[in-house]
Scaffold this active site. Structure first.
Site, PDB file in Angstrom:
ATOM      1  N   GLY A   1       0.854  -1.208   0.000  1.00  0.00           N
ATOM      2  CA  GLY A   1       0.000   0.000   0.000  1.00  0.00           C
ATOM      3  C   GLY A   1       0.878   1.242   0.000  1.00  0.00           C
ATOM      4  O   GLY A   1       0.512   2.282   0.553  1.00  0.00           O
TER       5      GLY A   1
ATOM      6  N   LEU B   1      -0.906   6.767   4.560  1.00  0.00           N
ATOM      7  CA  LEU B   1      -0.118   6.423   5.750  1.00  0.00           C
ATOM      8  C   LEU B   1       1.341   6.146   5.393  1.00  0.00           C
ATOM      9  O   LEU B   1       2.261   6.561   6.095  1.00  0.00           O
ATOM     10  CB  LEU B   1      -0.726   5.202   6.460  1.00  0.00           C
ATOM     11  CG  LEU B   1      -0.058   4.849   7.780  1.00  0.00           C
ATOM     12  CD1 LEU B   1      -0.442   5.846   8.863  1.00  0.00           C
ATOM     13  CD2 LEU B   1      -0.429   3.442   8.233  1.00  0.00           C
TER      14      LEU B   1
ATOM     15  N   HIS C   1      -6.691   3.342  20.922  1.00  0.00           N
ATOM     16  CA  HIS C   1      -5.661   4.217  21.499  1.00  0.00           C
ATOM     17  C   HIS C   1      -5.922   4.520  22.982  1.00  0.00           C
ATOM     18  O   HIS C   1      -5.053   4.328  23.831  1.00  0.00           O
ATOM     19  CB  HIS C   1      -5.587   5.543  20.733  1.00  0.00           C
ATOM     20  CG  HIS C   1      -5.314   5.393  19.262  1.00  0.00           C
ATOM     21  ND1 HIS C   1      -4.573   4.365  18.756  1.00  0.00           N
ATOM     22  CD2 HIS C   1      -5.678   6.155  18.195  1.00  0.00           C
ATOM     23  CE1 HIS C   1      -4.493   4.492  17.440  1.00  0.00           C
ATOM     24  NE2 HIS C   1      -5.168   5.568  17.081  1.00  0.00           N
TER      25      HIS C   1
END
Ligand SMILES: NC(=O)C1=CN([C@@H]2O[C@H](COP(=O)(O)OP(=O)(O)OC[C@H]3O[C@@H](n4cnc5c(N)ncnc54)[C@H](OP(=O)(O)O)[C@@H]3O)[C@@H](O)[C@H]2O)C=CC1
Ligand SMILES: O=C1O[C@H](COP(=O)(O)O)[C@@H](O)[C@H](O)[C@H]1O
Length: 597
Positions: free
Chosen positions: A117, A122, A346
């Protein structure tokens, strides 16, 4: 065999000191990264010439003992002098080569990192820059190659041009940076291919082999792709591009499913192709400096741990705020929402580190065992204990800020929360009755992530009259500001200097920028390096993931089924007022709403 802890050309370290070794992970000079090593474990691989294996050395009180060696009769390993290990002769069984561990002879091994990717957001924003930073710091092994893999047609040169635009130098170390960038880019290559094509991955395998040039080949695949193609890519990578003689590891990006069932299905599909210890589920918040420091703060200072319980702590708050919306990622976000995007992973991970019992050691499994215990002691979140919001358009200073649903990739009638506040509870002896509040939102008035620990009031405080009647405002509060402007500060009551007796609240403040003249590494740097080194401490184990989903799945289901309408808040505001009512129900005041922040 005598292995030295001395300077390495890659990651220079100060001369080894056994006391310091005990504090830090430390590598032998032949390992990839002495500089940032933090564990007491060193693992070396058996070499073909019959030299000794040290699979795990525990360094204690100036001597090191083998935890796991080929032969139970292996004796202790002695430190001859600072940094020198003397290993007694060991005759390992011929088949005892442990490919999961490092090769003593670094010249004989190589690491290939494939960013699957590579054309995506990202990869450009985080992964390539982090790899460059590691290279710049001398933390990548001598022999390494980076491959980009994606469907987009690109040549090696085009990939390098794309990557070069994202690379930056450390603010505190600009020396030779341009030169280093060129050297780094020369080690980057690209292979175009489909994510479900064995053939394309076989071609990649062929190219990787050319670069590996007969060395022991260790391969790391970073899945920086949307979740619906994770399994295709893992299947092809594992069947057609796994290493034949070294380790193969796969970093998987979140989201790890949408709920308990889809997460379990993803785990079981991954495990068709990979062993659990090959899977590195990344939660980049665990790689943030102040999150790493949480355990240091708790377990290496005498003053905090005794207070770390219901006896002294009134409530704990985990706060995440962004001052921008879902710009560009609305398509992804709408299927997940803020609870899945930020809270379930997170914030919950930080909570687990915050609340866990002291682990037996700093080993990954010991830490992850404790985290799982905390998660499993928690009450599943109830709908009553959740407030959701969604940002709406707002005009300020002549600028019109969009609503969440103005994003073209988001349905106009979307009810997806871009804000949520929640009250969670840990039903164990340490935390019984203490509210753990979470708040996360996009398009708010500021950006930041912090942990706030509000302590109880001082019983029978002699000075109550001097500080006022607002008990909330006069209790101690410990703030761990994860970002930006990393800091740890403790609010204390203090006498205002002068002849009178007046008290105010002041901060004992450890502001990182003032204390350390070093730039803080990006979370992805730490995590990539850990994955290369096989350190799993900061990655999520499958049972942790199951426990995390169990807490949020019922409420997520209810929110969807009941089509709960979020409270709308203006872009750039403090978020829905409902979050204050929720906190007030548990006698909590959000700490980030004061004048100080
Ligand atoms: N971006 C971020 O800030 C963060 C991202 N993540 C996670 O990281 C992963 C990657 O994120 P990000 O880079 O933003 O993702 P992107 O949407 O940018 O996708 C990455 C690459 O995957 C390929 N791709 C995209 N959609 C499809 C599709 N439907 N079918 C096949 N291939 C596709 C594209 O490459 P090509 O067309 O060239 O094949 C694209 O460049 C995701 O799992 C995301 O959830 C996690 C945290 C933060
Ligand atoms: O995982 C994610 O994190 C980012 C925030 O990360 P940070 O390191 O910049 O704080 C968030 O924007 C994104 O929505 C989410 O998927």
């Amino acid at each position: 065999m005598a292995a030295t802890f001395s300077q390495s050309t890659h990651c220079p370290t100060s001369s080894a000191n056994i006391n310091r070794i005990d504090q830090q992970r430390f590598c032998l000079s032949s390992l990839v990264n002495p500089k940032r090593c933090r564990t007491r474990k060193v693992s070396l691989k058996q070499t073909s010439n019959g030299s000794s294996i040290i699979k795990a050395v525990h360094l204690q009180d100036g001597a090191a003992t083998m935890k796991s060696t080929p032969d139970e009769n292996d004796g202790p390993v002695n430190i001859l002098k600072d940094g020198i290990l003397s290993v007694p002769p060991v005759t390992p069984p011929e088949d005892s080569i442990d490919i999961a561990n490092f090769d003593v002879n670094k010249d004989k091994s190589t690491v290939s990192i494939t960013v699957v990717g590579a054309s995506g957001d990202l990869a450009k924003k985080k992964i390539f820059p982090a790899l460059f930073a590691l290279y710049y710091e001398g933390c990548l092994p001598e022999h390494f190659t980076i491959f980009g893999y994606a469907r987009s047609k690109m040549s090696d040169a085009e990939l390098r041009t794309m990557v070069s635009k994202t690379l930056t130098c450390r603010i505190d170390q600009r020396e030779n940076c341009g030169e280093k960038m060129d050297q780094f880019l020369e080690r980057c290559f690209y292979h175009p291919g489909q994510y479900d094509s064995e053939e394309n991955f076989l071609e990649l395998d062929k190219k990787l082999k050319e670069h590996e040039d007969g060395r022991v080949a260790n391969r790391l695949f970073y899945l920086s792709i949307p979740p619906n193609i994770f399994i295709d890519a893992v299947k092809c990578a594992s069947s057609s591009a796994s290493s034949a003689n070294g380790w193969t590891r796969v970093i998987v990006e979140k989201p790890f499913g949408r709920d308990s069932a889809s997460s379990a299905a993803l785990t079981s599909s991954l495990k068709q192709y990979l062993d659990e210890d090959q899977i590195f589920r990344i939660d980049h918040y665990l790689g943030k400096e102040l999150v790493e420091n949480l355990s240091v703060l708790r377990f290496s200072n005498l003053i905090f741990e005794p207070l770390w319980s219901r006896q002294y702590i009134r409530n704990v708050q985990f706060i995440f705020a962004e001052d921008f919306g879902t710009e560009g990622r609305g398509g992804y976000f709408d299927n997940y929402g803020i609870i899945r995007d930020i809270m379930q992973n997170h914030l919950l991970q930080i909570l687990a580190l915050f609340a866990m019992e002291t682990p037996v050691s700093l080993d990954a499994e010991d830490i992850r065992n404790e985290k799982v215990k905390v998660l499993r002691s928690m009450r599943p979140l109830k709908l009553d204990d959740v407030v959701i919001g969604q940002y709406k358009s707002h005009t300020r200073g002549g600028v019109k800020y969009p609503a969440y649903t103005d994003d073209k990739t988001v349905p106009k009638d979307s009810l997806t929360p871009t804000f949520a506040a929640a009250a969670l509870f840990i039903d164990n002896a340490r935390w019984d009755g203490v509210p753990f509040l979470m708040k996360a939102g996009k398009a708010l008035n500021s950006r930041g992530a912090e942990i706030r620990v509000q302590f109880r009031h001082v019983p029978g405080n002699l000075y109550n009259k001097k500080i006022g009647t607002e008990l909330d405002l006069t209790t101690n509060e410990l703030v761990i500001r994860v970002q930006p402007d990393e800091a740890i500060y403790l609010k204390i009551n203090n006498k205002v200097p002068g002849l009178g007796m007046r008290l105010d609240q002041s901060n004992l403040n450890l502001l990182y920028a003032s204390r350390y003249d070093k730039e803080i590494p990006d979370a992805y740097e730490r995590l990539l390096l850990d994955a290369i080194e096989g350190e799993r401490r900061l990655f999520i184990r499958s049972d942790e993931l199951d426990a995390a989903w169990s807490l949020f799945t019922p409420v997520l289901k209810e929110l969807d089924e009941k089509k709960i309408v979020p409270e709308y808040y203006p872009y750039g505001s403090r978020g829905p007022v409902g979050s204050h009512y929720l906190a007030a129900r548990y006698k909590v005041r959000w700490g980030d709403n004061g004048s100080e922040q």
